[in-house]
Design a protein around this motif. Structure first.
Motif, PDB file in Angstrom:
ATOM      1  N   GLU A 177       0.825  -1.207   0.000  1.00  0.00           N
ATOM      2  CA  GLU A 177       0.000   0.000   0.000  1.00  0.00           C
ATOM      3  C   GLU A 177       0.859   1.258   0.000  1.00  0.00           C
ATOM      4  O   GLU A 177       0.503   2.270  -0.614  1.00  0.00           O
ATOM      5  N   VAL A 178       1.991   1.201   0.699  1.00  0.00           N
ATOM      6  CA  VAL A 178       2.907   2.347   0.709  1.00  0.00           C
ATOM      7  C   VAL A 178       3.424   2.615  -0.701  1.00  0.00           C
ATOM      8  O   VAL A 178       3.437   3.757  -1.182  1.00  0.00           O
ATOM      9  N   VAL A 179       3.851   1.553  -1.379  1.00  0.00           N
ATOM     10  CA  VAL A 179       4.352   1.703  -2.749  1.00  0.00           C
ATOM     11  C   VAL A 179       3.239   2.196  -3.671  1.00  0.00           C
ATOM     12  O   VAL A 179       3.459   3.049  -4.545  1.00  0.00           O
ATOM     13  N   PHE A 180       2.039   1.682  -3.465  1.00  0.00           N
ATOM     14  CA  PHE A 180       0.895   2.080  -4.285  1.00  0.00           C
ATOM     15  C   PHE A 180       0.604   3.574  -4.109  1.00  0.00           C
ATOM     16  O   PHE A 180       0.360   4.301  -5.082  1.00  0.00           O
ATOM     17  N   THR A 181       0.643   4.041  -2.868  1.00  0.00           N
ATOM     18  CA  THR A 181       0.418   5.467  -2.599  1.00  0.00           C
ATOM     19  C   THR A 181       1.532   6.317  -3.191  1.00  0.00           C
ATOM     20  O   THR A 181       1.279   7.393  -3.755  1.00  0.00           O
ATOM     21  N   PHE A 207       3.251   5.638  -5.786  1.00  0.00           N
ATOM     22  CA  PHE A 207       3.049   5.685  -7.233  1.00  0.00           C
ATOM     23  C   PHE A 207       2.013   6.749  -7.589  1.00  0.00           C
ATOM     24  O   PHE A 207       2.171   7.492  -8.566  1.00  0.00           O
ATOM     25  N   ALA A 208       0.950   6.843  -6.782  1.00  0.00           N
ATOM     26  CA  ALA A 208      -0.066   7.874  -7.011  1.00  0.00           C
ATOM     27  C   ALA A 208       0.533   9.265  -6.867  1.00  0.00           C
ATOM     28  O   ALA A 208       0.241  10.175  -7.657  1.00  0.00           O
ATOM     29  N   LEU A 209       1.392   9.453  -5.858  1.00  0.00           N
ATOM     30  CA  LEU A 209       2.030  10.756  -5.655  1.00  0.00           C
ATOM     31  C   LEU A 209       3.020  11.061  -6.772  1.00  0.00           C
ATOM     32  O   LEU A 209       3.184  12.222  -7.171  1.00  0.00           O
ATOM     33  N   LEU A 210       3.686  10.027  -7.276  1.00  0.00           N
ATOM     34  CA  LEU A 210       4.655  10.242  -8.349  1.00  0.00           C
ATOM     35  C   LEU A 210       3.978  10.740  -9.616  1.00  0.00           C
ATOM     36  O   LEU A 210       4.442  11.712 -10.236  1.00  0.00           O
ATOM     37  N   ILE A 211       2.889  10.094 -10.027  1.00  0.00           N
ATOM     38  CA  ILE A 211       2.239  10.546 -11.254  1.00  0.00           C
ATOM     39  C   ILE A 211       1.581  11.908 -11.041  1.00  0.00           C
ATOM     40  O   ILE A 211       1.443  12.695 -11.982  1.00  0.00           O
ATOM     41  N   ARG A 212       1.206  12.209  -9.798  1.00  0.00           N
ATOM     42  CA  ARG A 212       0.705  13.553  -9.500  1.00  0.00           C
ATOM     43  C   ARG A 212       1.824  14.579  -9.693  1.00  0.00           C
ATOM     44  O   ARG A 212       1.607  15.653 -10.265  1.00  0.00           O
ATOM     45  N   ALA A 213       3.023  14.259  -9.230  1.00  0.00           N
ATOM     46  CA  ALA A 213       4.161  15.164  -9.413  1.00  0.00           C
ATOM     47  C   ALA A 213       4.511  15.307 -10.891  1.00  0.00           C
ATOM     48  O   ALA A 213       4.891  16.393 -11.350  1.00  0.00           O
ATOM     49  N   PHE A 242      -3.009 -10.194  -3.192  1.00  0.00           N
ATOM     50  CA  PHE A 242      -3.245  -8.784  -2.865  1.00  0.00           C
ATOM     51  C   PHE A 242      -2.498  -7.874  -3.834  1.00  0.00           C
ATOM     52  O   PHE A 242      -3.060  -6.927  -4.402  1.00  0.00           O
ATOM     53  N   GLN A 243      -1.234  -8.167  -4.058  1.00  0.00           N
ATOM     54  CA  GLN A 243      -0.420  -7.352  -4.959  1.00  0.00           C
ATOM     55  C   GLN A 243      -0.855  -7.519  -6.415  1.00  0.00           C
ATOM     56  O   GLN A 243      -0.865  -6.558  -7.185  1.00  0.00           O
ATOM     57  N   THR A 244      -1.237  -8.738  -6.776  1.00  0.00           N
ATOM     58  CA  THR A 244      -1.693  -8.985  -8.146  1.00  0.00           C
ATOM     59  C   THR A 244      -2.961  -8.194  -8.462  1.00  0.00           C
ATOM     60  O   THR A 244      -3.114  -7.643  -9.563  1.00  0.00           O
ATOM     61  N   THR A 245      -3.867  -8.105  -7.495  1.00  0.00           N
ATOM     62  CA  THR A 245      -5.117  -7.370  -7.706  1.00  0.00           C
ATOM     63  C   THR A 245      -4.853  -5.887  -7.932  1.00  0.00           C
ATOM     64  O   THR A 245      -5.413  -5.275  -8.852  1.00  0.00           O
TER      65      THR A 245
END
Length: 607
Positions: free
Chosen positions: A171-175, A177-183, A456-459
């Motif tokens: 979940e940390v990595v997923f978040t 990634f969201a912040l990275l594409i926002r940047a 979980f990660q695959t989903t």
């Protein structure tokens, strides 16, 4: 010495001709002189238009008229009043230096320092830039970015000291990634600003591009003027003449269009004629604004937003929904619940703030389709319906060479409109495409069992990959459709040219022997010519000149098709290219699935 933009184009004979902006404007003026000469023959006066009252229209003339003659529709418009803006604020170039610089600033803000950035960077690049990036100051964007920083802090750093795994590493990595594409989104927008603009002490940056989404009067004026400046076209020739007098409702709506500071701009140039309609000639600033406003009223900017919200909610809620059973098995306190909520909000805002710009890119392409279809309608001499809407304006007066040039400007404007914004969107899509390639190859590695991850990660990976595939695929498909319009315009111009060639070839039958013309539209043009003059020599001179202007318009179209198509990474996107790309992707996925099934069979047999 004035800079002159030199361009090479091929003539109809295949020779290479040198064309520059000065020569192009001189050609316009020569054409205008020719118009005055033709007017002396009484061939293109306003009386040559079809002035048939709306209630007495011949059905054969309907292809020349807009849809309000068939279907009366009430329209209303609301316009925003905005302040003036300088022409040089935005460039139409991509600056990698600015992109990486501002990407670095925002990654540092989201992942490390947050508002403490001002302590480390107050000297360089300086406080004004920190405030311009909304890293400090009482502003909604500051609090929005502050929440992203808090989410990154509680999700990432707290993970190191968490024994209950309330927030997992996935979940940390997923978040992140969201912040990275926002940047990446924000950096892509700064990459299109001019250096002078960035170095200003303070400036108001339309971060969310609301002016562009709403197509405010300021945007309607500036983007048209920027196009004319980029192409070095003379605004004096940006006026169009219709073959039929537009419907009174159409004229009323044209006059009501608010094109920002057009009138003030003309007054500064000591121009006296600022009316949208002068002597039955329509100013294209208002014509184009009328078409854009019609699209905005038919397709509201928020139409796609609900899908973006749903997609962002799915991505942000999925991690928690998959781990609901785990939360029941442990003791979850108030602080833990607060961390979960902050992480969900951070992920949601990160994805929403990025996906909304993907949506803007699709919305912009749909606007282009709408404008280009209206350009097709104006050029069309046949009964034909295009996909995006009904005919809003009559067919142009082909008898006027200046109108042909003005239509060519409108056509170029429809392709190029909003280029200063398109660079940001295309830059973002190009970078997201790289992220998609990484996720796709990662997924292939999972299928081939080279990389092993849990359910979980695959989903999460599958959701992210499916949503990005949808955005990118839809965007590329729209881009391929955009390139198809060049062929459509070429066919329509050839139809108009063939009409004049037919009249020239049969001039004796039509104008001396008075034989019946079978084609209703051709018949109308023959009637207009015969009603003004009986001189075969004059008619021949006139038709040859119009054919020459049409040939010049086709050459301009071919030049734009060659040098300004829709591209990604320098590759022209076509439907055939997309088809080949889809086949290659499915072939690779099929191979990976087949290999995985074989591995499973081998494992089963070995047991």
């Amino acid at each position: 010495m004035n800079n002159i933009c030199i361009t090479q184009v091929k003539t109809s004979q295949g020779d290479i001709a040198i064309v520059n902006s000065t020569e192009r404007n001189e050609k316009h003026r020569q054409a205008y002189s020719k118009v005055l000469q033709l007017k002396s023959f009484n061939l293109i006066q306003s009386e040559t238009r079809v002035e048939t009252p709306a209630k007495e229209i011949d059905e054969a003339e309907l292809p020349l008229r807009e849809h309000v003659y068939r279907d009366a529709i009430k329209r209303s418009a609301t316009f925003l009043k905005v302040a003036s803006e300088e022409m040089g604020r935005y460039q139409t170039e991509w600056h990698w230096k600015f992109f990486f610089e501002f990407l670095f600033y925002h990654i540092m803000f989201y992942n490390l320092f947050g508002p403490l950035m001002v302590i480390f960077f107050w000297k360089w690049p300086g406080m004004p830039l920190m405030i311009n990036m909304r890293f400090l100051k009482h502003h909604p964007q500051f609090y929005f970015q502050l929440l992203l920083w808090l989410g990154s802090l509680t999700g990432g750093y707290w993970y190191l000291f968490d024994d209950k795994n309330i927030i997992t590493l996935t979940e940390v990595v997923f978040t992140q990634f969201a912040l990275l594409i926002r940047a990446v989104v924000i950096a892509a927008k700064y990459a299109t600003l001019s250096e002078e603009r960035i170095n200003e002490e303070m400036f108001t940056f339309d971060l969310m591009m609301w002016d562009w989404r709403l197509q405010t009067p300021k945007v309607l004026f500036l983007e048209q003027l920027r196009f004319l400046k980029r192409r070095e076209l003379d605004p004096d020739f940006y006026k169009i003449d219709f073959l039929c007098q537009p419907h009174i409702k159409t004229v009323k709506q044209l006059i009501q269009v608010d094109v920002g500071f057009y009138r003030e701009w003309l007054e500064q140039q000591e121009e006296s004629q600022i009316s949208p309609v002068i002597d039955n000639t329509y100013n294209c600033f208002f014509v184009f604004g009328y078409l854009v406003n019609s699209f905005q009223k038919k397709h509201t900017p928020g139409g796609f937003s609900k899908y973006v919200v749903i997609q962002s909610l799915i991505l942000s809620l999925t991690p928690c929904l998959l781990r609901v059973q785990y939360f029941y098995e442990i003791d979850v306190g108030v602080i833990d619940i607060l961390r979960i909520i902050i992480n969900i909000l951070t992920t949601f805002q990160g994805f929403f703030g990025s996906f909304v710009f993907l949506q803007i890119g699709l919305y912009d392409l749909q606007r282009k389709f709408y404008l280009l279809d209206q350009c097709c309608y104006m050029l069309n001499i046949k009964e034909q319906k295009f996909s995006t809407g009904k005919k809003l304006l009559p067919s142009i007066n082909f008898n006027n060479p200046i109108t042909l040039q003005a239509w060519s400007m409108l056509r170029g404007m429809a392709f190029d409109y909003g280029r200063t914004y398109d660079f940001r969107i295309q830059g973002f899509y190009s970078l997201i495409f790289l992220g998609w390639i990484f996720l796709f190859l990662f997924g292939i590695g999972v299928l081939l069992d080279f990389i092993r991850i849990n359910f979980f990660q695959t989903t999460l990976l599958s959701e992210m990959l499916v949503i990005l595939t949808g955005f990118i695929g839809y965007y590329l498909w729209h881009g391929a459709k955009l390139n198809e319009y060049y062929e459509t315009f070429d066919i329509l111009l050839e139809d108009v040219r063939n009409m004049y060639v037919d009249m020239l070839r049969k001039k004796e039958q039509y104008f001396i022997l008075n034989l019946e013309v079978t084609n209703a539209i051709h018949k109308k043009f023959v009637f207009l010519l015969k009603s003004q003059t009986n001189s075969i020599e004059t008619i021949t001179q006139y038709i040859n000149f119009i054919i020459e202007e049409i040939d010049d318009t086709i050459r301009q179209l071919n030049y734009d098709e060659k040098h300004n198509p829709f591209k990604i990474y320098g590759i022209r996107i076509t439907l055939n290219f997309l088809q080949s790309m889809v086949v290659a992707i499915f072939t690779l996925v099929g191979f990976a699935v087949q290999q995985r099934m074989q591995n499973i069979d081998v494992e089963c047999l070995s047991k």
